[in-house]
Design a protein around this motif. Structure first.
Motif, short mmCIF file in Angstrom:
data_model
loop_
_atom_site.label_atom_id
_atom_site.label_comp_id
_atom_site.label_asym_id
_atom_site.label_seq_id
_atom_site.Cartn_x
_atom_site.Cartn_y
_atom_site.Cartn_z
N PRO A 268 13.26 8.92 -10.33
CA PRO A 268 12.33 7.90 -9.86
C PRO A 268 10.88 8.31 -10.13
CG PRO A 268 13.93 8.47 -8.16
CD PRO A 268 14.04 9.51 -9.22
N HIS B 95 8.66 2.66 -10.36
CA HIS B 95 8.44 1.98 -9.09
C HIS B 95 6.95 1.90 -8.78
CE1 HIS B 95 12.78 2.34 -8.21
NE2 HIS B 95 12.67 3.50 -8.85
N TYR C 156 9.64 -7.83 -11.12
CA TYR C 156 10.35 -6.56 -11.15
C TYR C 156 11.69 -6.59 -10.41
CZ TYR C 156 5.76 -4.62 -12.45
OH TYR C 156 4.58 -4.35 -13.06
N ASP D 93 13.70 -4.30 -5.68
CA ASP D 93 14.03 -2.90 -5.39
C ASP D 93 13.02 -1.88 -5.91
OD1 ASP D 93 16.45 -3.62 -4.12
OD2 ASP D 93 17.43 -3.82 -6.07
N ARG D 94 11.87 -2.34 -6.41
CA ARG D 94 10.97 -1.39 -7.09
C ARG D 94 9.59 -1.28 -6.45
NH1 ARG D 94 11.37 -2.98 -13.30
NH2 ARG D 94 9.76 -1.35 -13.43
N ALA E 23 7.00 6.75 -9.44
CA ALA E 23 6.27 5.71 -8.71
C ALA E 23 4.79 5.76 -9.04
CB ALA E 23 6.48 5.87 -7.20
N ASN F 186 13.33 0.44 0.28
CA ASN F 186 12.94 1.09 -0.98
C ASN F 186 12.24 2.42 -0.73
OD1 ASN F 186 13.96 -1.16 -2.29
ND2 ASN F 186 11.97 -2.14 -2.58
#
Length: 302
Positions: free
Chosen positions: A181, A214, A243, A246-247, A183, A287
């Motif tokens: 992941p 994310h 998106y 979920d992001r 972000a 999330n």
């Protein structure tokens, strides 16, 4: 203002103490001014003893302690101590110099010994337009360790500089290290000069297909949108439509942004007015918990 009855995960809380004998500070270059931050943090420390009861009052079940760079630079001691004291509720997001040859081993040592959930990289382009703190050969070794340890990576490009190059580099890193992941702090600094549709511009739209990239939407975004007359609810509706649900994760920026926590929560809940209940729950809680929360609570390995 009272906090609404809705579950929350704070993906971006800054903890700090006024115990400077045990936790020395380095305020060099602090954006609010060195004298101002020294005075503020001495009189109003955001310790776990202070902030966790605030979380209780606002329905914040858990959150991430993001290293407070303005006060501590790369000394993560207080952030780590808070997370270690509350492993079921707080995780540590470290800040280290990814371009330093010593960082990969330091990251490994800290993550294996403490309640660490992620690493935040921070900086601006150099005089050549390069990002050695982000994607130099030395930094790649830090990314490799983060991927091996199943951490989350957070990229914070300093505002006030063109964002497209930083966004594209972060996107390439996310693709290279997928499913790690990655972000973007403060949503990668959308341009709020052209209304909500303009703020969600092409440099952000082109990131749609990178599923492990994310976005943290924070009080800083809400402050800038309010300043420029941007409808935050409209922006978040556009972002979720583009998106998927979920992001995007909410973070308060408490300890840096100087609002009461209740006001911050009230503002972000109002900004989710155009989302349905399931979308709102993901942005405000699920999330962030999945990306940055305690591994046991999030049902994750580790």
């Amino acid at each position: 203002m009272t906090c609404p009855a809705i579950r929350l995960f704070d993906s971006h809380a800054h903890f700090f103490t006024n115990d400077r004998s045990r936790y020395p500070v380095d305020v060099t270059g602090a954006k609010e001014g060195e004298a101002a931050i020294l005075k503020r943090t001495a009189h109003d420390p955001a310790t776990d003893a202070f902030l966790l009861p605030q979380w209780d009052g606002c329905g914040i079940e858990a959150g991430a302690a993001v290293q407070f760079h303005s006060l501590y630079k790369h000394d993560n001691s207080y952030c780590i101590d808070v997370a270690d004291r509350h492993p079921d509720r707080v995780t540590a997001i470290l800040m280290l110099d990814a371009a330093s040859p010593a960082t990969p081993q330091k990251l490994r040592d800290l993550a294996e010994r403490h309640n660490v959930r992620g690493l935040r990289l921070f900086g601006r382009p150099d005089e050549h337009g390069e990002y050695p703190w982000l994607d130099s050969a030395a930094a790649m070794r830090t990314w490799e360790v983060a991927a091996e340890l199943d951490l989350s990576m957070i990229v914070m490009a300093i505002p006030g500089v063109p964002t497209r190059a930083a966004l594209q580099r972060a996107a390439r890193l996310a693709e290279r290290f997928a499913p790690l992941p990655v972000a973007l702090d403060h949503f990668g600094w959308p341009d709020s000069s052209g209304g909500a549709d303009g703020a969600f511009g092409p440099e952000h739209r082109e990131l749609a297909d990178i599923a492990n990239l994310h976005f943290k939407f924070t009080q800083i975004n809400l402050k800038l949108f309010a300043r420029d007359g941007i409808d935050a609810a409209r922006f978040l509706r556009l972002a979720v439509d583009h998106y998927g649900p979920d992001r995007i994760a909410w973070g308060s920026d408490f300890g840096n942004s100087q609002y009461s926590l209740a006001d911050m929560v009230g503002q972000i809940v109002a900004a989710t007015a155009l989302l349905n209940d399931a979308e709102r729950d993901r942005l405000l809680f699920a999330n962030g918990m999945r990306l940055f929360g305690p591994r046991a609570a999030a049902g994750q390995k580790g």
